[in-house]
Write an enzyme that holds these catalytic residues in place. Sequence first.
Site, PDB file in Angstrom:
ATOM      1  N   LEU A  65     -46.247  41.645  18.025  1.00  0.00           N
ATOM      2  CA  LEU A  65     -46.648  42.827  18.817  1.00  0.00           C
ATOM      3  C   LEU A  65     -47.874  43.155  18.923  1.00  0.00           C
ATOM      4  O   LEU A  65     -48.540  43.030  17.933  1.00  0.00           O
ATOM      5  CB  LEU A  65     -45.612  43.984  18.860  1.00  0.00           C
ATOM      6  N   PRO A  66     -48.687  43.732  19.649  1.00  0.00           N
ATOM      7  CA  PRO A  66     -49.977  44.112  19.650  1.00  0.00           C
ATOM      8  C   PRO A  66     -50.425  44.987  18.529  1.00  0.00           C
ATOM      9  O   PRO A  66     -51.326  44.896  17.907  1.00  0.00           O
ATOM     10  CB  PRO A  66     -50.330  44.850  21.171  1.00  0.00           C
ATOM     11  N   THR A  94     -50.516  42.060  13.461  1.00  0.00           N
ATOM     12  CA  THR A  94     -51.405  42.674  12.663  1.00  0.00           C
ATOM     13  C   THR A  94     -51.433  44.287  12.993  1.00  0.00           C
ATOM     14  O   THR A  94     -51.851  44.640  14.046  1.00  0.00           O
ATOM     15  CB  THR A  94     -52.838  42.160  13.115  1.00  0.00           C
ATOM     16  N   LYS A 169     -54.639  40.840   4.948  1.00  0.00           N
ATOM     17  CA  LYS A 169     -55.509  40.616   6.414  1.00  0.00           C
ATOM     18  C   LYS A 169     -56.417  41.486   6.642  1.00  0.00           C
ATOM     19  O   LYS A 169     -57.567  41.033   7.075  1.00  0.00           O
ATOM     20  CB  LYS A 169     -54.248  40.854   7.408  1.00  0.00           C
ATOM     21  N   LYS A 244     -60.648  45.408  16.616  1.00  0.00           N
ATOM     22  CA  LYS A 244     -59.096  45.917  16.287  1.00  0.00           C
ATOM     23  C   LYS A 244     -58.965  46.114  14.793  1.00  0.00           C
ATOM     24  O   LYS A 244     -58.877  46.782  14.157  1.00  0.00           O
ATOM     25  CB  LYS A 244     -57.968  45.531  17.090  1.00  0.00           C
TER      26      LYS A 244
HETATM   27  P1  NAD Z   1     -50.520  39.606  23.181  1.00  0.00           P
HETATM   28  O1  NAD Z   1     -50.843  40.753  23.902  1.00  0.00           O
HETATM   29  O2  NAD Z   1     -50.797  38.347  23.972  1.00  0.00           O
HETATM   30  O3  NAD Z   1     -48.907  39.732  23.209  1.00  0.00           O
HETATM   31  C1  NAD Z   1     -48.338  40.731  22.783  1.00  0.00           C
HETATM   32  C2  NAD Z   1     -47.040  40.545  23.562  1.00  0.00           C
HETATM   33  O4  NAD Z   1     -45.939  41.585  23.274  1.00  0.00           O
HETATM   34  C3  NAD Z   1     -47.028  40.637  25.146  1.00  0.00           C
HETATM   35  O5  NAD Z   1     -46.599  39.520  25.825  1.00  0.00           O
HETATM   36  C4  NAD Z   1     -46.382  42.218  25.479  1.00  0.00           C
HETATM   37  O6  NAD Z   1     -45.722  41.954  26.724  1.00  0.00           O
HETATM   38  C5  NAD Z   1     -45.307  42.100  24.388  1.00  0.00           C
HETATM   39  N1  NAD Z   1     -44.824  43.421  24.072  1.00  0.00           N
HETATM   40  C6  NAD Z   1     -45.600  44.783  23.906  1.00  0.00           C
HETATM   41  N2  NAD Z   1     -44.627  45.786  23.471  1.00  0.00           N
HETATM   42  C7  NAD Z   1     -43.369  45.009  23.766  1.00  0.00           C
HETATM   43  C8  NAD Z   1     -42.024  45.675  23.381  1.00  0.00           C
HETATM   44  N3  NAD Z   1     -41.846  46.832  23.337  1.00  0.00           N
HETATM   45  N4  NAD Z   1     -41.011  44.795  23.561  1.00  0.00           N
HETATM   46  C9  NAD Z   1     -41.177  43.350  23.729  1.00  0.00           C
HETATM   47  N5  NAD Z   1     -42.673  42.978  24.183  1.00  0.00           N
HETATM   48  C10 NAD Z   1     -43.464  43.605  24.010  1.00  0.00           C
HETATM   49  O7  NAD Z   1     -51.124  39.705  21.780  1.00  0.00           O
HETATM   50  P2  NAD Z   1     -51.434  38.371  20.646  1.00  0.00           P
HETATM   51  O8  NAD Z   1     -52.713  37.859  20.995  1.00  0.00           O
HETATM   52  O9  NAD Z   1     -50.185  37.528  20.704  1.00  0.00           O
HETATM   53  O10 NAD Z   1     -51.519  39.099  19.333  1.00  0.00           O
HETATM   54  C11 NAD Z   1     -50.324  39.555  18.721  1.00  0.00           C
HETATM   55  C12 NAD Z   1     -50.579  40.144  17.421  1.00  0.00           C
HETATM   56  O11 NAD Z   1     -51.091  39.057  16.606  1.00  0.00           O
HETATM   57  C13 NAD Z   1     -51.594  41.364  17.372  1.00  0.00           C
HETATM   58  O12 NAD Z   1     -51.141  42.193  16.517  1.00  0.00           O
HETATM   59  C14 NAD Z   1     -52.765  40.532  17.149  1.00  0.00           C
HETATM   60  O13 NAD Z   1     -53.855  41.635  16.294  1.00  0.00           O
HETATM   61  C15 NAD Z   1     -52.319  39.689  16.143  1.00  0.00           C
HETATM   62  N6  NAD Z   1     -53.151  38.379  16.144  1.00  0.00           N
HETATM   63  C16 NAD Z   1     -53.668  37.674  17.190  1.00  0.00           C
HETATM   64  C17 NAD Z   1     -54.616  36.616  17.036  1.00  0.00           C
HETATM   65  C18 NAD Z   1     -55.191  36.001  18.288  1.00  0.00           C
HETATM   66  O14 NAD Z   1     -56.319  35.293  18.220  1.00  0.00           O
HETATM   67  N7  NAD Z   1     -54.591  36.345  19.286  1.00  0.00           N
HETATM   68  C19 NAD Z   1     -54.727  36.095  15.837  1.00  0.00           C
HETATM   69  C20 NAD Z   1     -54.118  36.739  14.683  1.00  0.00           C
HETATM   70  C21 NAD Z   1     -53.492  37.607  14.916  1.00  0.00           C
END
Ligand code: NAD
Length: 294
Positions: A65-66, A94, A169, A244
């Site tokens: 999740l975000p 994260t 991390k 972030k």
């Molecule tokens: P994203 O915004 O693409 O995905 C998050 C998903 O969570 C969305 O689809 C959203 O609809 C869903 N969501 C939010 N609240 C919800 C709830 N209450 N119930 C169900 N679903 C819910 O984000 P992402 O890029 O997939 O990143 C996710 C995590 O991974 C973050 O913490 C980010 O910091 C970490 N991360 C991302 C990357 C990257 O390159 N994108 C790399 C390493 C770590």
Amino acid sequence: MARVAFIGLGNMGGGMAANLAKAGHDVHAFDLSADALDAAKKAGCLPVASAAEAVKGAEAVITMLPAGKHVEAVYTDAVFDNADGGAILIDCSTIDVETARRINDAAAAKGLTAVDAPVSGGIAAANAGTLTFMVGGSKAGFERAEPFLSDMGKAVIHAGGAGAGQAAKACNNMLLGATMVATCEAFLLAQKLGLDPQKFYDIASVSSGQSWSMTSYCPVPGAGPESPADRDYAPGFATALMLKDLGLAMAAAQNVGADVPMGTRAQELYAQFAEAGNAGLDFSGIIRMLERGK
Ligand code: NAD
């Protein structure tokens, strides 16, 4: 193979859930977005109507999740009251160290086992199943989480007790932010001193200035292996996400009274870069701002 709940099917979670399904698990998937649920269905997961429904009967509950507030809300509203006593709860998002520890404590108080397991590697690694997982929690929790994480990654490392995965991390990404800025300024200075960028790369990449920011992700177009610099800084790893992660590192440093001058400066520079309209650009694109000198 196991029944797995996967909550949060975004850029990262979508590919991760797909890899669990590919490994033969029965993945009950939930996201607030209908499009994400459709994509998960096409990837072999079973979309369900709520997080609570996904969690019931699952042997592993995985969240991606975000931020901390989303993870804590999902755990409070859906996970704690519906998880089987024998389920392993794995948060791969994260988030801040404090929230990760609070979730771990709350799980333990309910007789459940939770681990924090943030990832290194972006969307391509999530899709390819080559993520690195850094895991915080008990040894028993780590051992139960490890087989599921191995189906989504190439390295799964036990970092220590609750919150240690998030701590690793935050420290790793603070280092990444600082080394990227330092790499950019070294290349810009080299250029002003009349050095060819590829020539400087050839020298520094086998000398003591070497870092991942240089050899895997060189911020200069045409130098080193292909990187976002060669695609006009399309991410990659977006500046907003770097910002972030630097915020989480700064909060963690403040909580323990650690002095982090390079991390602090990297955060200031990335904030300036994002505010100038570059939040969606790859974080290595900060070289453009440094080149302009403002
Ligand atoms: P994203 O915004 O693409 O995905 C998050 C998903 O969570 C969305 O689809 C959203 O609809 C869903 N969501 C939010 N609240 C919800 C709830 N209450 N119930 C169900 N679903 C819910 O984000 P992402 O890029 O997939 O990143 C996710 C995590 O991974 C973050 O913490 C980010 O910091 C970490 N991360 C991302 C990357 C990257 O390159 N994108 C790399 C390493 C770590």
